[in-house]
Design an enzyme around this catalytic site. Sequence first.
Site, PDB file in Angstrom:
ATOM      1  N   GLY A  14      39.444  14.500  36.755  1.00 27.74           N
ATOM      2  CA  GLY A  14      40.493  14.382  37.767  1.00 27.74           C
ATOM      3  C   GLY A  14      41.791  13.783  37.270  1.00 27.74           C
ATOM      4  O   GLY A  14      42.460  13.065  38.009  1.00 27.74           O
ATOM      5  N   MET A  92      36.717  24.008  38.836  1.00 26.16           N
ATOM      6  CA  MET A  92      36.129  25.122  38.099  1.00 26.16           C
ATOM      7  C   MET A  92      35.290  26.012  39.005  1.00 26.16           C
ATOM      8  O   MET A  92      34.126  26.305  38.738  1.00 26.16           O
ATOM      9  CB  MET A  92      35.292  24.586  36.933  1.00 26.16           C
ATOM     10  CG  MET A  92      36.052  23.653  36.003  1.00 26.16           C
ATOM     11  SD  MET A  92      37.563  24.394  35.327  1.00 26.16           S
ATOM     12  CE  MET A  92      36.855  25.624  34.241  1.00 26.16           C
ATOM     13  N   ARG A  93      35.911  26.462  40.086  1.00 26.67           N
ATOM     14  CA  ARG A  93      35.231  27.343  41.016  1.00 26.67           C
ATOM     15  C   ARG A  93      36.170  28.460  41.442  1.00 26.67           C
ATOM     16  O   ARG A  93      37.353  28.214  41.747  1.00 26.67           O
ATOM     17  CB  ARG A  93      34.825  26.573  42.289  1.00 26.67           C
ATOM     18  CG  ARG A  93      33.781  25.512  42.094  1.00 26.67           C
ATOM     19  CD  ARG A  93      32.385  26.091  42.083  1.00 26.67           C
ATOM     20  NE  ARG A  93      32.107  26.817  43.328  1.00 26.67           N
ATOM     21  CZ  ARG A  93      31.061  27.620  43.497  1.00 26.67           C
ATOM     22  NH1 ARG A  93      30.225  27.824  42.513  1.00 26.67           N
ATOM     23  NH2 ARG A  93      30.857  28.224  44.638  1.00 26.67           N
ATOM     24  N   LEU A  95      37.332  30.863  44.310  1.00 20.26           N
ATOM     25  CA  LEU A  95      37.327  30.671  45.752  1.00 20.26           C
ATOM     26  C   LEU A  95      36.981  31.965  46.478  1.00 20.26           C
ATOM     27  O   LEU A  95      37.332  33.061  46.039  1.00 20.26           O
ATOM     28  CB  LEU A  95      38.696  30.165  46.213  1.00 20.26           C
ATOM     29  CG  LEU A  95      39.120  28.822  45.617  1.00 20.26           C
ATOM     30  CD1 LEU A  95      40.572  28.527  45.968  1.00 20.26           C
ATOM     31  CD2 LEU A  95      38.217  27.702  46.106  1.00 20.26           C
ATOM     32  N   ASN A 109      47.671  25.602  42.555  1.00 20.31           N
ATOM     33  CA  ASN A 109      46.846  25.482  41.355  1.00 20.31           C
ATOM     34  C   ASN A 109      47.762  25.269  40.162  1.00 20.31           C
ATOM     35  O   ASN A 109      48.930  25.693  40.175  1.00 20.31           O
ATOM     36  CB  ASN A 109      46.009  26.738  41.136  1.00 20.31           C
ATOM     37  CG  ASN A 109      45.050  26.585  39.968  1.00 20.31           C
ATOM     38  OD1 ASN A 109      44.399  25.547  39.809  1.00 20.31           O
ATOM     39  ND2 ASN A 109      44.961  27.592  39.123  1.00 20.31           N
ATOM     40  N   HIS A 111      47.775  25.874  35.938  1.00 20.77           N
ATOM     41  CA  HIS A 111      47.071  26.630  34.892  1.00 20.77           C
ATOM     42  C   HIS A 111      47.712  26.319  33.549  1.00 20.77           C
ATOM     43  O   HIS A 111      48.952  26.272  33.450  1.00 20.77           O
ATOM     44  CB  HIS A 111      47.161  28.133  35.196  1.00 20.77           C
ATOM     45  CG  HIS A 111      46.410  28.973  34.207  1.00 20.77           C
ATOM     46  ND1 HIS A 111      45.050  29.066  34.205  1.00 20.77           N
ATOM     47  CD2 HIS A 111      46.846  29.747  33.178  1.00 20.77           C
ATOM     48  CE1 HIS A 111      44.663  29.864  33.222  1.00 20.77           C
ATOM     49  NE2 HIS A 111      45.738  30.293  32.589  1.00 20.77           N
ATOM     50  N   GLU A 145      44.041  37.101  43.679  1.00 18.40           N
ATOM     51  CA  GLU A 145      44.061  37.457  42.262  1.00 18.40           C
ATOM     52  C   GLU A 145      43.973  36.198  41.408  1.00 18.40           C
ATOM     53  O   GLU A 145      44.755  35.264  41.578  1.00 18.40           O
ATOM     54  CB  GLU A 145      45.338  38.217  41.918  1.00 18.40           C
ATOM     55  CG  GLU A 145      45.433  38.609  40.448  1.00 18.40           C
ATOM     56  CD  GLU A 145      46.765  39.247  40.087  1.00 18.40           C
ATOM     57  OE1 GLU A 145      46.970  39.502  38.880  1.00 18.40           O
ATOM     58  OE2 GLU A 145      47.581  39.465  41.004  1.00 18.40           O
ATOM     59  N   LEU A 146      43.051  36.153  40.481  1.00 14.86           N
ATOM     60  CA  LEU A 146      42.863  34.986  39.627  1.00 14.86           C
ATOM     61  C   LEU A 146      44.145  34.671  38.865  1.00 14.86           C
ATOM     62  O   LEU A 146      44.664  35.510  38.127  1.00 14.86           O
ATOM     63  CB  LEU A 146      41.721  35.239  38.639  1.00 14.86           C
ATOM     64  CG  LEU A 146      41.458  34.126  37.610  1.00 14.86           C
ATOM     65  CD1 LEU A 146      40.979  32.865  38.310  1.00 14.86           C
ATOM     66  CD2 LEU A 146      40.438  34.591  36.569  1.00 14.86           C
ATOM     67  N   ASP A 147      44.666  33.466  39.054  1.00 17.55           N
ATOM     68  CA  ASP A 147      45.886  32.993  38.386  1.00 17.55           C
ATOM     69  C   ASP A 147      47.053  33.953  38.589  1.00 17.55           C
ATOM     70  O   ASP A 147      47.940  34.062  37.733  1.00 17.55           O
ATOM     71  CB  ASP A 147      45.640  32.787  36.882  1.00 17.55           C
ATOM     72  CG  ASP A 147      44.559  31.753  36.609  1.00 17.55           C
ATOM     73  OD1 ASP A 147      44.468  30.792  37.398  1.00 17.55           O
ATOM     74  OD2 ASP A 147      43.808  31.902  35.626  1.00 17.55           O
TER      75      ASP A 147
END
Length: 312
Positions: A14, A92-93, A95, A109, A111, A145-147
């Site tokens: 964290g 690390m999930r 959604l 988020n 990245h 969409e991821l990232d």
Amino acid sequence: MPKARLAVLISGRGSNMAALLHASRLMADCPYEIMLVAANDPDAPGLALAAAEGIATFGHSHKGLTRAGFDAIIDAELDRHQISHVALAGYMRLLSPAFVEKWQGRCFNIHPSLLPAHKGLHVHEAVLANGESVSGCTVHLVTAELDGGPILGQARVAVLADDTPDSLAARILIAEHQLYPRIIARHIAADQAPLPRLRALALALPKAREKLSHGAPGFFVEGGKFFAYFSDNHHGSGISALLVATSGLEEQAMLIEQDPGLYYRPPYFGASGWIGIRLDTGDTDWEMVEGWLRRSWEVAAPKRLRRLVTGI
């Protein structure tokens, strides 16, 4: 104006959560306050860090649960703390679609690459394998969409000739700690001025949810109908307003006649008896707004839920 109620989702130590927390206490007029830190691992070290700082925490293992089932558990905890925005910080999930849809526009988020380059995992290995001279980090809104959500801000970090994935990751993490609090604060502060407070009041109602409707924030009752919308500068009107249902056209006309500086007949919605209540006059009566939201909620809620809450 009340601060946005931010929840941070973590999976490990964290460190970005800690950066957000301390920045919120150091920045003058910070528009958010961390109200909850939640993790998919009850033993995540970041939970102890947050608890030591007086922040509410929640840990629950995702093992044995479907993605949607686990997200529903987290979402219920977010609702219990009346959260308005969510920040993923080393979470690390992946959604579920329902979670992403509910929190669209309000879920952030960070990245460790300069998106759209190097989405997903093993970012630093890819940067070094490609011989790139610059990497960095990106804050973006979360989408399906991821990232791939809209980019809100980036920080560039030089790649050194002798870098390893670990050494590059360590320097980029420093940049993340600087970037994430600033971008979240800037985005929330730039949100349409009355919206955060209106959102907090609307989502405090039982089973209330938010969803974009024709590009505008709308609030509806789970299993029922929309009970309110936020209208901002619709077709260049210059008006920011809450739209709610009245008992019909007669009441609508009476309200406008009594106070035309506050009430107006909104385009498209007015024909159905909805009323526009201006939030841009500089002296908004938020108790009155709260009353209208509850009244409109009672009209939109399913009978069973309405009886449970009001007894009527």
